[in-house]
Motif scaffolding. Structure first.
Motif, short mmCIF file in Angstrom:
data_model
loop_
_atom_site.label_atom_id
_atom_site.label_comp_id
_atom_site.label_asym_id
_atom_site.label_seq_id
_atom_site.Cartn_x
_atom_site.Cartn_y
_atom_site.Cartn_z
N VAL A 1 1.09 -1.25 0.19
CA VAL A 1 0.02 0.47 0.08
C VAL A 1 1.37 0.96 -0.11
CG1 VAL A 1 -1.75 1.21 1.31
CG2 VAL A 1 -1.96 -1.37 1.29
N ARG A 2 2.16 1.17 0.41
CA ARG A 2 2.70 2.44 0.73
C ARG A 2 3.58 2.62 -0.54
NH1 ARG A 2 7.14 2.67 5.85
NH2 ARG A 2 4.80 2.50 7.04
N GLN A 3 3.45 1.46 -1.04
CA GLN A 3 4.45 1.76 -2.64
C GLN A 3 3.70 2.43 -3.19
OE1 GLN A 3 5.77 -2.71 -3.46
NE2 GLN A 3 7.99 -1.93 -2.20
N GLU A 4 1.97 2.03 -3.41
CA GLU A 4 1.27 2.40 -4.07
C GLU A 4 0.97 3.54 -4.27
OE1 GLU A 4 -2.13 -0.25 -4.03
OE2 GLU A 4 -0.96 -2.02 -5.30
N ARG A 5 1.01 4.11 -2.60
CA ARG A 5 0.87 5.73 -2.62
C ARG A 5 1.85 6.49 -2.17
NH1 ARG A 5 1.01 5.10 2.42
NH2 ARG A 5 -0.94 4.55 3.09
N ALA A 6 2.98 5.58 -3.13
CA ALA A 6 4.06 6.60 -3.54
C ALA A 6 4.40 6.73 -4.67
CB ALA A 6 5.94 6.48 -2.09
N ARG B 1 1.98 7.24 -6.97
CA ARG B 1 0.85 7.92 -7.10
C ARG B 1 0.95 9.43 -6.28
NH1 ARG B 1 -2.45 4.13 -4.83
NH2 ARG B 1 -2.82 5.43 -2.63
N THR B 2 1.41 9.66 -5.34
CA THR B 2 1.84 11.17 -5.21
C THR B 2 3.64 11.31 -6.40
OG1 THR B 2 1.46 10.51 -2.48
CG2 THR B 2 3.65 12.55 -3.51
N ALA C 1 7.55 15.75 0.35
CA ALA C 1 6.86 14.76 0.25
C ALA C 1 8.15 15.12 -1.63
CB ALA C 1 5.80 14.89 0.19
N HIS D 1 10.98 12.28 -3.67
CA HIS D 1 11.02 11.86 -5.38
C HIS D 1 12.22 12.58 -5.69
CE1 HIS D 1 7.03 9.44 -4.52
NE2 HIS D 1 6.88 10.19 -3.64
#
Length: 219
Positions: free
Chosen positions: A2-7, A9-10, A45, A49
């Motif tokens: 879930v964290r990877q998917e959120r990252a 998307r960000t 954030a 990235h």
């Protein structure tokens, strides 16, 4: 997961936001604060990235390069000869430049030579030259060489991109069609000229019968 998917998307939101800000303000004026604010994330954030504004620009160009690849790939198997392939793809590129801020910003960044990474102009030039070499191999070019034609096609199509930033009509189907109506009689052999469609065709799509739509029409 879930964290990877959120990252992910960000990161995608930051690329889209950066493209919007670069397209609106230009790279030199664009700020990281404006990019992160538009994406709805903090500056922290963004820096998680991307290390710098140049790093964000590189990501935008990479995303734009992938989109250019997808435009080209979508047409590869859709038409019978390489000249029609070139016409159809140029129409689709112009349409997408009007609609897709990431693609548009990628070309802008390449033109400004923000860094020595992706160059969308070179990428487009190489593809156009390859398509014309295929046309030459098919015997549909009329006493011109691929090298002679490539410069004219690339200059015109990328010129439409630059002018389209101020007036969207430069990226319209009508403008691109008129260009091909002028050029095709010089490029194509008489045997194929009557079958070529200067107005191009729709993006390739599967019909009800499962066949590819070739966009056949009249000039």
């Amino acid at each position: 997961m879930v964290r990877q998917e959120r990252a992910l998307r960000t990161r995608e939101a930051l690329i889209e936001s950066a493209a919007t800000v670069f397209d609106r303000d230009g790279f030199s004026v664009a700020s990281l604060t404006a990019i992160s604010s538009l994406a709805g994330v903090s500056n922290g954030a963004l820096h998680f990235h991307f290390a710098s504004k140049a790093g964000v620009a590189e990501a935008v160009e990479e995303a734009a390069s992938q989109r250019l690849d997808s435009i080209v790939a979508a047409h590869e198997d859709a038409v019978g000869n390489a000249l029609q392939l070139l016409v159809n793809t140029s129409h689709d590129l112009a349409r997408r430049l009007g609609e897709d801020v990431v693609l548009r910003a990628g070309f802008d960044l390449s033109r400004e030579q923000v860094h020595q990474g992706r160059d969308l102009y070179r990428q487009w030039h190489e593809w156009v030259e390859g398509a014309l070499k295929r046309a030459d191999g098919e015997g549909v070019l009329n006493e011109v060489t691929p090298e002679q034609v490539t410069a004219s096609v690339v200059a015109a199509t990328t010129g439409f991109e630059v002018l389209g930033a101020r007036d969207p009509q430069w990226l319209s189907r009508r403008t691109v069609t008129r260009f091909w109506q002028l050029l095709l009689p010089r490029l194509a052999t008489p045997a194929v000229l009557g079958d070529l469609v200067a107005a191009g065709g729709p993006p390739p799509a599967t019909t009800a019968g499962g066949r590819r739509d070739t966009g056949t029409a009249t000039t």
